[in-house]
Design an enzyme around this catalytic site. Structure first.
Site, PDB file in Angstrom:
ATOM      1  CE  LYS A  11       0.564   1.747   4.412  1.00 34.79           C
ATOM      2  NZ  LYS A  11       1.580   2.683   4.625  1.00 34.79           N
ATOM      3  CG  ASP A 137      -1.228  -0.174   8.786  1.00 32.32           C
ATOM      4  OD1 ASP A 137      -2.061   0.702   9.124  1.00 32.32           O
ATOM      5  OD2 ASP A 137      -0.055   0.073   8.458  1.00 32.32           O
TER       6      ASP A 137
HETATM    7  P1  ATP Z   1       4.257  -0.006   7.830  1.00 36.35           P
HETATM    8  O1  ATP Z   1       4.053   0.655   6.499  1.00 36.35           O
HETATM    9  O2  ATP Z   1       3.038  -0.788   8.294  1.00 36.35           O
HETATM   10  O3  ATP Z   1       4.872   0.874   8.860  1.00 36.35           O
HETATM   11  P2  ATP Z   1       6.666  -1.158   6.922  1.00 36.35           P
HETATM   12  O4  ATP Z   1       6.521  -1.397   5.465  1.00 36.35           O
HETATM   13  O5  ATP Z   1       7.363   0.112   7.313  1.00 36.35           O
HETATM   14  O6  ATP Z   1       5.269  -1.209   7.604  1.00 36.35           O
HETATM   15  P3  ATP Z   1       7.418  -3.896   7.330  1.00 36.35           P
HETATM   16  O7  ATP Z   1       7.985  -4.214   5.983  1.00 36.35           O
HETATM   17  O8  ATP Z   1       6.075  -4.423   7.645  1.00 36.35           O
HETATM   18  O9  ATP Z   1       7.444  -2.336   7.590  1.00 36.35           O
HETATM   19  O10 ATP Z   1       8.504  -4.413   8.396  1.00 36.35           O
HETATM   20  C1  ATP Z   1       8.610  -3.896   9.705  1.00 36.35           C
HETATM   21  C2  ATP Z   1       9.300  -4.927  10.597  1.00 36.35           C
HETATM   22  O11 ATP Z   1       8.435  -6.037  10.778  1.00 36.35           O
HETATM   23  C3  ATP Z   1      10.593  -5.468  10.017  1.00 36.35           C
HETATM   24  O12 ATP Z   1      11.666  -4.969  10.767  1.00 36.35           O
HETATM   25  C4  ATP Z   1      10.491  -6.995  10.128  1.00 36.35           C
HETATM   26  O13 ATP Z   1      11.546  -7.594  10.868  1.00 36.35           O
HETATM   27  C5  ATP Z   1       9.158  -7.280  10.822  1.00 36.35           C
HETATM   28  N1  ATP Z   1       8.384  -8.298  10.072  1.00 36.35           N
HETATM   29  C6  ATP Z   1       7.696  -9.306  10.591  1.00 36.35           C
HETATM   30  N2  ATP Z   1       7.085 -10.026   9.647  1.00 36.35           N
HETATM   31  C7  ATP Z   1       7.377  -9.466   8.463  1.00 36.35           C
HETATM   32  C8  ATP Z   1       7.036  -9.756   7.116  1.00 36.35           C
HETATM   33  N3  ATP Z   1       6.264 -10.810   6.779  1.00 36.35           N
HETATM   34  N4  ATP Z   1       7.505  -8.936   6.156  1.00 36.35           N
HETATM   35  C9  ATP Z   1       8.280  -7.856   6.491  1.00 36.35           C
HETATM   36  N5  ATP Z   1       8.645  -7.564   7.735  1.00 36.35           N
HETATM   37  C10 ATP Z   1       8.199  -8.343   8.736  1.00 36.35           C
END
Ligand code: ATP
Length: 287
Positions: A11, A137
């Protein structure tokens, strides 16, 4: 059915405002969420070995209970007393910790897949209620498409769709901590809040130019001064035909909105010439 696969879309936030900091430390937000055609792929296969066995293509990601996919699977399997073994393969393409809800969309898609694989018969609304236990989310990631998210991100309402457009995603190598961004956000009379309602008006009129003239993300006030590459990417996108360009979530991903795929591809090539490494990808909206 012994096996199922599902695409988990990333997203972007076409608009992101923070209304206030709540007494419990959470932030009340008002965000326009939009799924895009950049996917992780999950493949779930029943197995005779009991338990959940997760493997991924990224060595640094946890493959145990710390992975949100594992948590999504366990939540439903515990509730419905499913004791079979389950192999889950997660192929990630969405950059990690990038502001594109990669983990949340994986958990959401895992829950949708388990609902089908074991014929649990849960409605989307019932899955969304359960998903909220794992993260604010996740209900949106189950719903997907265009939506307005309020509260801590969990109160969802339908809004008119984002007009058709091409999206250029550019993520610099920088790691941005969401906690750092929210804890350094200053909310006072000088804070430049985006006008989310005005954006929804533009969406109602299906006016892409007007929408792009009003997009905004209040978290840029924290992330951009700390990571100037974000401003450079936005500048490069705008100089190369973007109708609008914005940071997604707490960053560092930047997206540009284009009315033409050629322009988006040309801008991608220009962003690749910036003096730092970045992941760049041209795509469109996921409805
Ligand atoms: P948001 O936009 O919701 O803030 P994000 O894109 O910034 O999310 P994610 O890619 O979801 O962040 O990753 C955040 C943390 O979650 C990472 O440091 C990772 O170790 C942990 N994590 C746990 N499961 C997953 C997964 N399936 N994919 C990615 N990260 C994961």
């Amino acid at each position: 059915m012994d096996s199922i696969w599902i695409n988990a879309p990333a997203k972007i936030n076409i608009g992101l405002d923070v209304i206030r900091r709540r007494e419990d430390g959470y932030h009340e937000v008002k965000m326009i969420m939009q799924s895009i055609r950049l996917f992780d792929r999950l493949t779930l296969t029943k197995t005779k070995n009991r338990g959940i066995h997760l493997t991924t293509n990224l060595r640094f990601l946890p493959s145990n209970k710390d992975n949100l996919v594992y948590q999504g699977a366990k939540l439903l399997m515990d509730e419905f007393g499913i004791e079979d073994g389950l192999n889950i393969r997660l192929d990630k393409r969405i950059p990690v910790a990038a502001g594109m809800a990669g983990g949340s969309t994986d958990a959401a898609s895992c829950m949708l897949a388990i609902n089908q694989l074991y014929e649990l018969g849960l409605s989307k609304r019932q899955l969304m209620k359960r998903g909220l236990r794992l993260g604010a989310d996740i209900p949106y990631c189950i719903l997907k498409g265009t939506a307005l998210a309020e509260g801590i991100g969990e109160k969802l309402s339908t809004i008119p769709q984002t007009p058709d457009c091409c999206i250029l995603i550019v993520k610099p190598g920088t790691h941005v901590s969401t906690k750092f961004v929210y804890s350094n956000l200053v909310l006072d009379e000088n804070t430049p809040h985006p006008d989310i309602d005005r954006m929804i008006e533009a969406m109602k009129k299906r006016d892409l130019h007007d929408l792009c003239a009003h997009i905004g993300n209040v978290l840029e006030t924290v992330t951009i001064p700390a990571y100037p590459e974000i401003a450079e990417i936005k500048k490069c996108m705008k100089e190369n035909g973007a109708l609008g360009s914005l940071m997604s979530g707490s960053g560092p991903t930047v997206f540009g909105i284009y009315d033409d795929i050629e322009k988006a591809n040309a801008a991608k090539a220009k962003c690749k010439e910036l003096p730092f490494n970045c992941f760049a990808f041209v795509t469109d909206l996921y409805r």
